[in-house]
Design a protein around this motif. Sequence first.
Motif, PDB file in Angstrom:
ATOM      1  N   GLY A 255      61.562  44.365  46.289  1.00  0.00           N
ATOM      2  CA  GLY A 255      61.545  42.980  45.846  1.00  0.00           C
ATOM      3  C   GLY A 255      60.181  42.440  45.495  1.00  0.00           C
ATOM      4  O   GLY A 255      60.044  41.240  45.228  1.00  0.00           O
ATOM      5  N   VAL A 256      59.148  43.296  45.501  1.00  0.00           N
ATOM      6  CA  VAL A 256      57.790  42.807  45.237  1.00  0.00           C
ATOM      7  C   VAL A 256      57.681  42.269  43.815  1.00  0.00           C
ATOM      8  O   VAL A 256      57.109  41.196  43.580  1.00  0.00           O
ATOM      9  N   TRP A 257      58.226  43.011  42.848  1.00  0.00           N
ATOM     10  CA  TRP A 257      58.102  42.565  41.456  1.00  0.00           C
ATOM     11  C   TRP A 257      58.876  41.275  41.209  1.00  0.00           C
ATOM     12  O   TRP A 257      58.436  40.435  40.416  1.00  0.00           O
ATOM     13  N   GLU A 258      60.007  41.105  41.891  1.00  0.00           N
ATOM     14  CA  GLU A 258      60.751  39.855  41.767  1.00  0.00           C
ATOM     15  C   GLU A 258      59.935  38.692  42.342  1.00  0.00           C
ATOM     16  O   GLU A 258      59.919  37.580  41.791  1.00  0.00           O
ATOM     17  N   LEU A 259      59.243  38.953  43.466  1.00  0.00           N
ATOM     18  CA  LEU A 259      58.389  37.932  44.070  1.00  0.00           C
ATOM     19  C   LEU A 259      57.245  37.570  43.128  1.00  0.00           C
ATOM     20  O   LEU A 259      56.912  36.384  42.959  1.00  0.00           O
ATOM     21  N   ILE A 260      56.625  38.579  42.509  1.00  0.00           N
ATOM     22  CA  ILE A 260      55.528  38.328  41.565  1.00  0.00           C
ATOM     23  C   ILE A 260      56.013  37.455  40.420  1.00  0.00           C
ATOM     24  O   ILE A 260      55.342  36.486  40.024  1.00  0.00           O
ATOM     25  N   GLU A 261      57.185  37.770  39.896  1.00  0.00           N
ATOM     26  CA  GLU A 261      57.730  36.987  38.783  1.00  0.00           C
ATOM     27  C   GLU A 261      58.036  35.554  39.205  1.00  0.00           C
ATOM     28  O   GLU A 261      57.770  34.604  38.464  1.00  0.00           O
ATOM     29  N   GLU A 262      58.560  35.379  40.428  1.00  0.00           N
ATOM     30  CA  GLU A 262      58.899  34.042  40.923  1.00  0.00           C
ATOM     31  C   GLU A 262      57.646  33.178  41.104  1.00  0.00           C
ATOM     32  O   GLU A 262      57.608  32.013  40.690  1.00  0.00           O
ATOM     33  N   VAL A 263      56.613  33.757  41.741  1.00  0.00           N
ATOM     34  CA  VAL A 263      55.375  32.999  41.963  1.00  0.00           C
ATOM     35  C   VAL A 263      54.702  32.694  40.631  1.00  0.00           C
ATOM     36  O   VAL A 263      54.145  31.605  40.437  1.00  0.00           O
ATOM     37  N   LYS A 264      54.758  33.637  39.693  1.00  0.00           N
ATOM     38  CA  LYS A 264      54.172  33.404  38.370  1.00  0.00           C
ATOM     39  C   LYS A 264      54.835  32.206  37.688  1.00  0.00           C
ATOM     40  O   LYS A 264      54.150  31.370  37.070  1.00  0.00           O
ATOM     41  N   LYS A 265      56.157  32.088  37.807  1.00  0.00           N
ATOM     42  CA  LYS A 265      56.853  30.941  37.215  1.00  0.00           C
ATOM     43  C   LYS A 265      56.432  29.635  37.875  1.00  0.00           C
ATOM     44  O   LYS A 265      56.251  28.617  37.205  1.00  0.00           O
ATOM     45  N   ASP A 266      56.263  29.656  39.210  1.00  0.00           N
ATOM     46  CA  ASP A 266      55.802  28.453  39.924  1.00  0.00           C
ATOM     47  C   ASP A 266      54.419  28.033  39.451  1.00  0.00           C
ATOM     48  O   ASP A 266      54.152  26.841  39.244  1.00  0.00           O
ATOM     49  N   VAL A 267      53.527  29.010  39.282  1.00  0.00           N
ATOM     50  CA  VAL A 267      52.160  28.713  38.833  1.00  0.00           C
ATOM     51  C   VAL A 267      52.188  28.163  37.413  1.00  0.00           C
ATOM     52  O   VAL A 267      51.486  27.178  37.096  1.00  0.00           O
ATOM     53  N   GLU A 268      52.977  28.769  36.539  1.00  0.00           N
ATOM     54  CA  GLU A 268      53.072  28.290  35.157  1.00  0.00           C
ATOM     55  C   GLU A 268      53.645  26.880  35.108  1.00  0.00           C
ATOM     56  O   GLU A 268      53.218  26.061  34.280  1.00  0.00           O
ATOM     57  N   GLU A 269      54.580  26.586  35.989  1.00  0.00           N
ATOM     58  CA  GLU A 269      55.170  25.236  36.029  1.00  0.00           C
ATOM     59  C   GLU A 269      54.138  24.203  36.435  1.00  0.00           C
ATOM     60  O   GLU A 269      54.043  23.129  35.824  1.00  0.00           O
ATOM     61  N   VAL A 270      53.343  24.512  37.469  1.00  0.00           N
ATOM     62  CA  VAL A 270      52.292  23.580  37.909  1.00  0.00           C
ATOM     63  C   VAL A 270      51.256  23.398  36.805  1.00  0.00           C
ATOM     64  O   VAL A 270      50.815  22.265  36.521  1.00  0.00           O
ATOM     65  N   LYS A 271      50.878  24.485  36.159  1.00  0.00           N
ATOM     66  CA  LYS A 271      49.888  24.403  35.079  1.00  0.00           C
ATOM     67  C   LYS A 271      50.410  23.562  33.920  1.00  0.00           C
ATOM     68  O   LYS A 271      49.679  22.736  33.349  1.00  0.00           O
ATOM     69  N   GLU A 272      51.684  23.722  33.586  1.00  0.00           N
ATOM     70  CA  GLU A 272      52.266  22.951  32.482  1.00  0.00           C
ATOM     71  C   GLU A 272      52.331  21.468  32.821  1.00  0.00           C
ATOM     72  O   GLU A 272      52.023  20.613  31.985  1.00  0.00           O
ATOM     73  N   LYS A 273      52.706  21.131  34.050  1.00  0.00           N
ATOM     74  CA  LYS A 273      52.766  19.730  34.462  1.00  0.00           C
ATOM     75  C   LYS A 273      51.391  19.075  34.393  1.00  0.00           C
ATOM     76  O   LYS A 273      51.251  17.934  33.942  1.00  0.00           O
ATOM     77  N   ARG A 274      50.377  19.811  34.845  1.00  0.00           N
ATOM     78  CA  ARG A 274      49.020  19.247  34.800  1.00  0.00           C
ATOM     79  C   ARG A 274      48.557  19.062  33.362  1.00  0.00           C
ATOM     80  O   ARG A 274      47.885  18.083  33.037  1.00  0.00           O
ATOM     81  N   GLY A 275      48.926  19.998  32.506  1.00  0.00           N
ATOM     82  CA  GLY A 275      48.574  19.857  31.098  1.00  0.00           C
ATOM     83  C   GLY A 275      49.238  18.660  30.465  1.00  0.00           C
ATOM     84  O   GLY A 275      48.630  17.933  29.672  1.00  0.00           O
ATOM     85  N   ASN A 276      50.501  18.408  30.810  1.00  0.00           N
ATOM     86  CA  ASN A 276      51.223  17.254  30.265  1.00  0.00           C
ATOM     87  C   ASN A 276      50.634  15.942  30.752  1.00  0.00           C
ATOM     88  O   ASN A 276      50.567  14.963  30.011  1.00  0.00           O
TER      89      ASN A 276
END
Length: 328
Positions: A255-276
């Motif tokens: 499940g490591v790769w699934e965890l990496i993908e999940e955390v990456k989505k969380d980081v991208e979401e925070v980055k997008e919100k800050r950009g907006n």
Amino acid sequence: MGRKNLVGILKDKVSILKATLLLSSKPTTSFRVAVLRATTHRHPSELPPVDDVLALAHRHRAATSGVLIHALLKRLHGTRDVFVALKCLLTLHHVITNGSPALKEQISCYSSGPLFNLSDFKDESDRDTWELSCWVRWYADVLDCGLALSRRRNGGGGGGERLRLLVGMVEMICGAPETLHYQRISLIYEVMKLIGEDYRMIMREISTVINQFGKKRIQDSSDELIEELLTDLKRLENCREKVFLMFLNKKKNDGVWELIEEVKKDVEEVKEKRGNMKLVPFQGSESTHMAENHVDESRSVVVVPPPPPRHGKRWLDVEWNPLVASYG
């Protein structure tokens, strides 16, 4: 390769005889002979008797551990035979992984820089040895990277720095030669087995580090840390296909790769919100906009709001006008 193998066997016998007859110190002699026997020129299907070397080290005092490490490194850097080099690296890898604490300490403290450094290694005997030389260079780089990671790990560091070092190790492993069909040779198969164990350990450590970056911590992180974390996660994802091909473990990633993908989505979401949030325009009052029209657009504008009214009257009983300060 037959004639080359015969010449190598004769060299081994002469070296062992010389080591036995000419060296006077018993621990030095026994270590030297054990190293020569573990790293022979014999057929590549013959694995080094690593257990004999480790058992010999256990029988002697910790102070003599450095003699064994020195003998292995001298043998490694003194050969141009691809199979001798691979056997030296395999033996050293076993020392790093399974050796006594004294042996591990000796090898980790032997040098502060690259210990193996075989970037110029080439065995030009034939096409196969030329190709396998790439494996020797890569294997030495992976072991050097692992030792550097171990030193940095012991030295501490934050989660972000630790993750970058671990990702660098995965990228180094992914730099394996494309000639994976050479795994049919038992020496290369053994190399891949040991590095596969290291890879799984690294991925478990990566999982531990990433789990520390919960949504709350990600939201509270600085823009710089967010950017660095996203970069590291993308670097990891770029390695995914290669490591699956190398270790054939598509179903064994825990499940490591699934965890990496999940955390990456969380980081991208925070980055997008800050950009907006940075793109939202400032909605000032009508008087503010009128004041701004009188200031050169090329200058930055600061609008000072009025103070609260006192007893229903404006300050000094004068009608308030916004104060506009410009900086050119």
